[in-house]
Write a protein that holds these residues in place. Structure first.
Motif, short mmCIF file in Angstrom:
data_model
loop_
_atom_site.label_atom_id
_atom_site.label_comp_id
_atom_site.label_asym_id
_atom_site.label_seq_id
_atom_site.Cartn_x
_atom_site.Cartn_y
_atom_site.Cartn_z
N GLY A 147 0.83 -1.21 0.00
CA GLY A 147 0.00 0.00 0.00
C GLY A 147 0.86 1.25 0.00
O GLY A 147 0.60 2.21 -0.73
N SER A 148 1.95 1.22 0.79
CA SER A 148 2.88 2.33 0.82
C SER A 148 3.60 2.50 -0.51
O SER A 148 3.85 3.63 -0.96
N PHE A 149 3.92 1.39 -1.16
CA PHE A 149 4.59 1.45 -2.46
C PHE A 149 3.69 2.14 -3.50
O PHE A 149 4.16 3.00 -4.27
N LEU A 150 2.42 1.79 -3.52
CA LEU A 150 1.49 2.39 -4.48
C LEU A 150 1.34 3.89 -4.22
O LEU A 150 1.33 4.70 -5.17
N LEU A 151 1.24 4.28 -2.94
CA LEU A 151 1.12 5.70 -2.61
C LEU A 151 2.40 6.45 -2.95
O LEU A 151 2.36 7.58 -3.46
N ALA A 152 3.54 5.83 -2.69
CA ALA A 152 4.83 6.45 -2.99
C ALA A 152 5.00 6.64 -4.50
O ALA A 152 5.46 7.70 -4.95
N ALA A 153 4.61 5.64 -5.26
CA ALA A 153 4.71 5.73 -6.73
C ALA A 153 3.82 6.85 -7.25
O ALA A 153 4.22 7.63 -8.13
N ALA A 154 2.60 6.96 -6.68
CA ALA A 154 1.68 8.01 -7.12
C ALA A 154 2.24 9.39 -6.80
O ALA A 154 2.20 10.30 -7.63
N MET A 155 2.79 9.56 -5.58
CA MET A 155 3.36 10.86 -5.21
C MET A 155 4.57 11.19 -6.08
O MET A 155 4.76 12.34 -6.49
N SER A 156 5.39 10.20 -6.38
CA SER A 156 6.56 10.43 -7.22
C SER A 156 6.15 10.91 -8.61
O SER A 156 6.77 11.80 -9.18
N LEU A 157 5.08 10.32 -9.13
CA LEU A 157 4.61 10.68 -10.48
C LEU A 157 4.06 12.10 -10.55
O LEU A 157 4.22 12.79 -11.56
N VAL A 158 3.40 12.55 -9.47
CA VAL A 158 2.78 13.88 -9.49
C VAL A 158 3.62 14.91 -8.73
O VAL A 158 3.14 16.00 -8.43
N SER A 159 4.87 14.56 -8.42
CA SER A 159 5.71 15.43 -7.60
C SER A 159 5.89 16.82 -8.20
O SER A 159 5.92 17.83 -7.48
N TYR A 160 6.02 16.90 -9.53
CA TYR A 160 6.20 18.19 -10.18
C TYR A 160 5.03 19.13 -9.86
O TYR A 160 5.23 20.29 -9.46
#
Length: 437
Positions: free
Chosen positions: A301-314
């Motif tokens: 669950g943390s991995f999915l949230l981290a991936a999502a935040m990384s993608l929208v970080s800009y």
């Protein structure tokens, strides 16, 4: 749900804790955005450098007493005044020693007089934190409501003052003074709650027998806390020393978002822990099954949230902190995955407590501390704050995963963690099953 009175009390207590932490995180993020945009990367970075510098020393003043105080007050409610009074006296003495240590260290390491004065100003928080003994007492009574109301009030009042400083176009020194004043508000709130709900603080007394016991019991936790604090906070201090204050500001911006992300696996661990304790008492095999599922769900669950935040970080950085903090995007893209390493460590850490194996935790955290310092020295000069982001993940992985391989008592957790990393994604949709246990 049909719950016992005790279960209702615990549920209410956890709810208040979650509410307080949510308000604190969101308040810190929103005010942090406004302050960061106003100060700019260099001054905002210097402010966070000052805070991190003091936080590293704070753990020595705390001395690991909090957990022991809560435990002993729960066991010996009739000894309340002796335990609180003794813990408070010990903390005040340690705070004075720590303040002296901070003063000596800044004279040796800091050449800028303004930075020296700001560090000493914020160091007042070390003394004010001694009144956390009141917070611990309410925690021992499972009365988080009164603590959280105080903390929410502090967050709101502190936010209003900081916003007032923005309109007044105040300098950096005023902001550091107000962040220090937050601790005055908190200490005052704790004292008021204690006086209204418990008794007079004048009843507190020092007991030499309790002092010897509390110090002996707390010392191992102090070592663990020191190791954790170093590898969680020293990155910003090292960036400030080895690069510049602006880089600290960029790293701090990325950290603000990651703090919100890390909150999720932390709350997950706290929520599921009572369920696992109950299951362990009833059925050992079922406990193994559910603890593995708990680990699988939390990590992935943390991995999915981290991936999502990384993608929208800009978009997160640009739309909140602004273009001046554009370099924070690359840092956030990396640092987002710290949530996975924290989930990996926290889930195993929660199982260690349930299984009564926490006495070896200093080995884990000490290993993470060593890895953090060594690799920061190697990567920060070459890659700047982005290198520190990589080390933040590596440190958590070292302390909360790799170390388990080398500690015989924790090797079963290493196998569980490895299994979770490889196959845990299969359980990501089974959270309802876990919570029904």
């Amino acid at each position: 749900m049909k719950l016992s009175d005790n279960a209702i009390k615990i549920t209410k207590n956890v709810s208040w804790a979650v509410a307080g932490k949510t308000v604190s995180l969101l308040g810190s993020l929103l005010v942090g955005i406004l302050v960061a945009r106003y100060l700019g990367p260099e001054q905002y970075g210097l402010m966070n450098y000052v805070i991190s510098y003091v936080c590293i020393f704070q753990v020595f003043a705390t001395f690991g007493l909090d957990s022991i105080e809560i435990r002993e007050e729960s066991r010996h409610p009739g000894e309340r005044d002796a335990i609180i009074g003794t813990a408070f006296t010990i903390k005040i003495i340690l705070a004075a020693i720590t303040l002296a240590a901070v003063a000596v260290s800044v004279m040796i390491t800091e050449t800028d007089s303004f930075t020296r004065w700001m560090i000493m100003l914020y160091s007042i928080s070390i003394v004010l934190n001694s009144l956390n003994v009141i917070r611990n007492h309410f925690t021992s009574l499972v009365w988080n409501e009164y603590v959280v109301k105080t903390e929410i009030s502090r967050t709101v009042i502190g936010a209003l003052i900081k916003i007032g400083l923005l309109f007044a176009e105040a300098g950096l020194g005023w902001f550091i003074a107000v962040y220090t004043f937050d601790f005055v508000l908190l200490a005052g709130g704790y004292c008021t709650s204690y006086r209204l709900k418990i008794a007079s603080m004048k009843l507190w007394r020092f007991d030499i027998k309790w002092a010897k016991y509390l110090v002996a019991q707390s010392f191992p936790l102090m070592l663990t806390g020191a190791a954790v604090m170093i590898y969680q906070r020293i990155d910003q201090v090292m960036i400030g020393k080895m690069v510049d204050s602006a880089s600290v500001g960029q790293f701090s911006v990325a950290s603000k978002f990651v703090e919100v992300l890390i909150f999720i696996p932390t709350i997950m661990a706290q929520t599921v822990a009572p369920i696992l304790i109950r299951t362990k008492e009833k059925d050992g095999d079922e406990y193994k099954k559910e603890s593995q599922m708990f680990m699988n769900i939390t990590i992935w669950g943390s991995f999915l949230l981290a991936a999502a935040m990384s993608l929208v970080s800009y978009y997160l950085v640009i739309l909140t902190f602004g273009e001046k903090y554009l370099p924070a995007v690359a840092i956030l893209q990396i640092l987002s995955f710290k949530a996975v390493s924290v989930a990996l460590s926290n889930t195993a850490g929660q199982l260690l407590i349930i299984e009564g194996l926490q006495k070896y935790a200093i080995l884990r955290d000490g290993f993470g501390c060593v890895i953090c310092v060594i690799f920061n020295f190697l990567l920060i000069p070459r890659f700047g704050a982005a290198g520190a982001a990589v080390v933040a993940i590596l440190s958590n992985l070292s302390a909360g995963y790799i170390a388990d391989l080398f500690i015989p008592q924790y090797r079963h957790l290493f196998r569980m963690q490895t299994k979770a990393l490889l196959f845990g994604w299969k359980d990501i949709l089974k959270i309802k099953t876990l919570l029904k246990s």
